[in-house]
Write a protein that holds these residues in place. Sequence first.
Motif, PDB file in Angstrom:
ATOM      1  N   HIS A  32       0.776  -1.291  -0.029  1.00  0.00           N
ATOM      2  CA  HIS A  32       0.062  -0.097  -0.029  1.00  0.00           C
ATOM      3  C   HIS A  32       0.649   1.167  -0.183  1.00  0.00           C
ATOM      4  N   ARG A  36      -0.307   5.068   2.993  1.00  0.00           N
ATOM      5  CA  ARG A  36      -1.351   4.497   3.337  1.00  0.00           C
ATOM      6  C   ARG A  36      -1.078   3.096   4.281  1.00  0.00           C
ATOM      7  N   ARG A 107       7.802   0.532  -4.248  1.00  0.00           N
ATOM      8  CA  ARG A 107       6.258   1.310  -4.636  1.00  0.00           C
ATOM      9  C   ARG A 107       6.468   2.497  -3.911  1.00  0.00           C
ATOM     10  N   ARG A 120      17.081   5.443  -6.288  1.00  0.00           N
ATOM     11  CA  ARG A 120      18.099   6.258  -7.036  1.00  0.00           C
ATOM     12  C   ARG A 120      19.565   5.813  -6.819  1.00  0.00           C
TER      13      ARG A 120
ATOM     14  N   HIS B  32       3.872  15.186  -6.071  1.00  0.00           N
ATOM     15  CA  HIS B  32       3.923  14.555  -4.859  1.00  0.00           C
ATOM     16  C   HIS B  32       3.092  13.335  -4.766  1.00  0.00           C
ATOM     17  N   TYR B  34      -1.001  11.322  -4.804  1.00  0.00           N
ATOM     18  CA  TYR B  34      -2.255  11.547  -4.397  1.00  0.00           C
ATOM     19  C   TYR B  34      -2.370  12.081  -2.861  1.00  0.00           C
ATOM     20  N   ASP B  35      -1.996  11.235  -2.049  1.00  0.00           N
ATOM     21  CA  ASP B  35      -1.945  11.417  -0.810  1.00  0.00           C
ATOM     22  C   ASP B  35      -1.277  12.478  -0.182  1.00  0.00           C
ATOM     23  N   ARG B  36      -0.197  12.738  -0.820  1.00  0.00           N
ATOM     24  CA  ARG B  36       0.549  14.175  -0.135  1.00  0.00           C
ATOM     25  C   ARG B  36       0.325  15.390  -0.751  1.00  0.00           C
ATOM     26  N   ARG B 107       2.595   8.771 -11.412  1.00  0.00           N
ATOM     27  CA  ARG B 107       3.036   8.557  -9.925  1.00  0.00           C
ATOM     28  C   ARG B 107       1.943   8.114  -8.963  1.00  0.00           C
ATOM     29  N   MET B 109      -0.368   6.187  -9.243  1.00  0.00           N
ATOM     30  CA  MET B 109      -0.744   4.735  -9.406  1.00  0.00           C
ATOM     31  C   MET B 109       0.046   3.672  -8.401  1.00  0.00           C
ATOM     32  N   PHE B 110       0.906   4.029  -7.878  1.00  0.00           N
ATOM     33  CA  PHE B 110       1.751   3.137  -6.920  1.00  0.00           C
ATOM     34  C   PHE B 110       1.075   3.107  -5.504  1.00  0.00           C
ATOM     35  N   SER B 111       0.299   4.358  -5.272  1.00  0.00           N
ATOM     36  CA  SER B 111      -0.281   4.368  -3.959  1.00  0.00           C
ATOM     37  C   SER B 111      -1.837   4.405  -3.934  1.00  0.00           C
ATOM     38  N   HIS B 112      -2.431   4.759  -5.398  1.00  0.00           N
ATOM     39  CA  HIS B 112      -3.693   5.165  -5.341  1.00  0.00           C
ATOM     40  C   HIS B 112      -4.174   4.130  -6.258  1.00  0.00           C
ATOM     41  N   ILE B 155       8.926   6.494 -16.886  1.00  0.00           N
ATOM     42  CA  ILE B 155       9.150   6.496 -15.500  1.00  0.00           C
ATOM     43  C   ILE B 155      10.788   7.039 -15.227  1.00  0.00           C
ATOM     44  N   VAL B 160      11.749   9.346 -12.182  1.00  0.00           N
ATOM     45  CA  VAL B 160      13.192   8.887 -11.401  1.00  0.00           C
ATOM     46  C   VAL B 160      14.196   9.708 -11.750  1.00  0.00           C
ATOM     47  N   ARG B 161      14.124  10.125 -12.992  1.00  0.00           N
ATOM     48  CA  ARG B 161      15.320  10.718 -13.596  1.00  0.00           C
ATOM     49  C   ARG B 161      16.858   9.816 -13.365  1.00  0.00           C
TER      50      ARG B 161
END
Lengths: 201, 201
Positions: A32, A36, A107, A120, B32, B34-36, B107, B109-112, B155, B160-161
Motif C-alpha cells: 500500500h 497508506r 512502491r 536512485r 507529490h 495523491y495522498d501528499r 506517479r 498509481m503506486f499508492s492510489h 518513469i 525517477v530521472r
Amino acid sequence: MRRLSWMNTRVERRQRTEARILAAARQLFGEHGYDRTTIRAIATAAGSDPGLVMRYFGSKEKLFAQAASIPADGPIKGSPEQIAEQLTAALTQKLTEEPAASLAALRAMFSHPEAAEEVRAAMTAQQRQIAEQLPGEDAVLRSGVIGALTLGLVIGRHLVRLDGLDASPGEVMTVAGPLIGELTNGTGRSADGRGQARHPS
Amino acid sequence: MRRLSWMNTRVERRQRTEARILAAARQLFGEHGYDRTTIRAIATAAGSDPGLVMRYFGSKEKLFAQAASIPADGPIKGSPEQIAEQLTAALTQKLTEEPAASLAALRAMFSHPEAAEEVRAAMTAQQRQIAEQLPGEDAVLRSGVIGALTLGLVIGRHLVRLDGLDASPGEVMTVAGPLIGELTNGTGRSADGRGQARHPS
DNA sequence: GTCTATAAAGTGATAGAC
DNA sequence: GTCTATCACTTTATAGAC
C-alpha cells in the motif's frame, strides 16, 4: 545461570516480536505504499500493539528505513558479454522473487522522497559501474536504458502486473535477455540474440 | 444583452478559476502523488480557496479523476514494421513531453488503486491490440516487454530521472528504437536495428 | 515489559456569513 | 458566488496504568 536463561528467553521473545513487526511492515509497505500503511495496521498484522512498534523502532520513518531497502547487486565486471551474463542472471532473480523489502522501496519511491533516494542511489551506482566498462560513446545512455528496462520489467511484473509479464522468469528472459545483450555491446548484431538466454524447457 | 455579457464574464471567470485549479492539481499530483497533495495546497497554488475547490469538483477524488488521465494512443495497426514505427513515434512523444495529467496518473498509481486501474486499463488495451497483430507464439509476452520498456523509460526519465536518460529524445530512441523493432517482429536480425531511428545530428 | 488512553496536528468535507 | 470558520475524523507519537 538461571537468570541468564531467563533473560535469553525474554530477549528472544522480544526479537521474535521485532522480526514479526518488521515482516508485517515490509509486506504492508510493499502493498500500500508509505502513507497508506499505518503503524496501527502494521501492529495488528504482526499481532502486536502500536505502542510497541513505536517503542521498538522509534518512529514510522525509522521502521520504514529498516523495512525497505534495496540490496545492492554484487559488483559487475568483465567483458561486455560477461556483463550481459551477470545482468541477465540478476534480472532473472529479480523476476523470480523480488524480496519484500525491495518491493516496499520500489512502491514507496513514487510518493516518499527518502525511498526515492534509496532506489536512485542503488540504481545509479550500478549504472555508473556498468557504463564505465561498456564500449561506445553512448555507454551512459545505454546503461540508462538497461536500468529503465530492468525497472520496467520488475515494476511491470511485481507491482503493476502488466499483461503478458506473468510468464515464467525463463520465458520473460528469453525475450528480454537478447535486448540486454544488444545493449551491452552496442550493436544488435554481434551477440547472437535469442541464444543468449536459456529456454525454460 | 447587457445581462448576457455580464454573465459571460462571470462564467468565464469561473471557468478560468476552474482551469487554474485543474492545472495546479495536475502539477501537484504529479510531483507529490495523491495522498501528499492536499486540497489546501492545490487551492493555494491556484490562488484560490479550499472551499471553492470542493464546490467546483465535489471531492478530492473527483478532482483527481479529472486531473489525472492517460490519453489513449491512437489505434495501432499494420505490419510489424508499421507497428514498430508507430510505437517508436508514440514513445518519442512520451519522452519529449509527457503531459502533466499522465505523470500525475503514473506517479499516483503506486499508492492510489484507482489511478493504478486507470493506467493498467490504458496499457493493457494497447498491449492486447499490439499482441493480436504480432507474429509468433509469444506475441503477448513480447508486447508485455514492450509495455515494460515503455513504462521504464517514461518513469525513468520523467519521474525517477535515471542516470543517462536525460539525453535528447532522439538520442534515447537511437538506443531504444531498435529494441522495439526487435520485439515487434520476433527476431533480433531482420530489422536492421540501429538504422530504424533517426539520429539527432 | 506490555498495552491503554490521550495529546497534538493535519486532513477532507460542510455550513453559513459576507 | 465567494470564502471563512468549523466539524468529524485519522494520523503519529507520548505518558502513564497495569
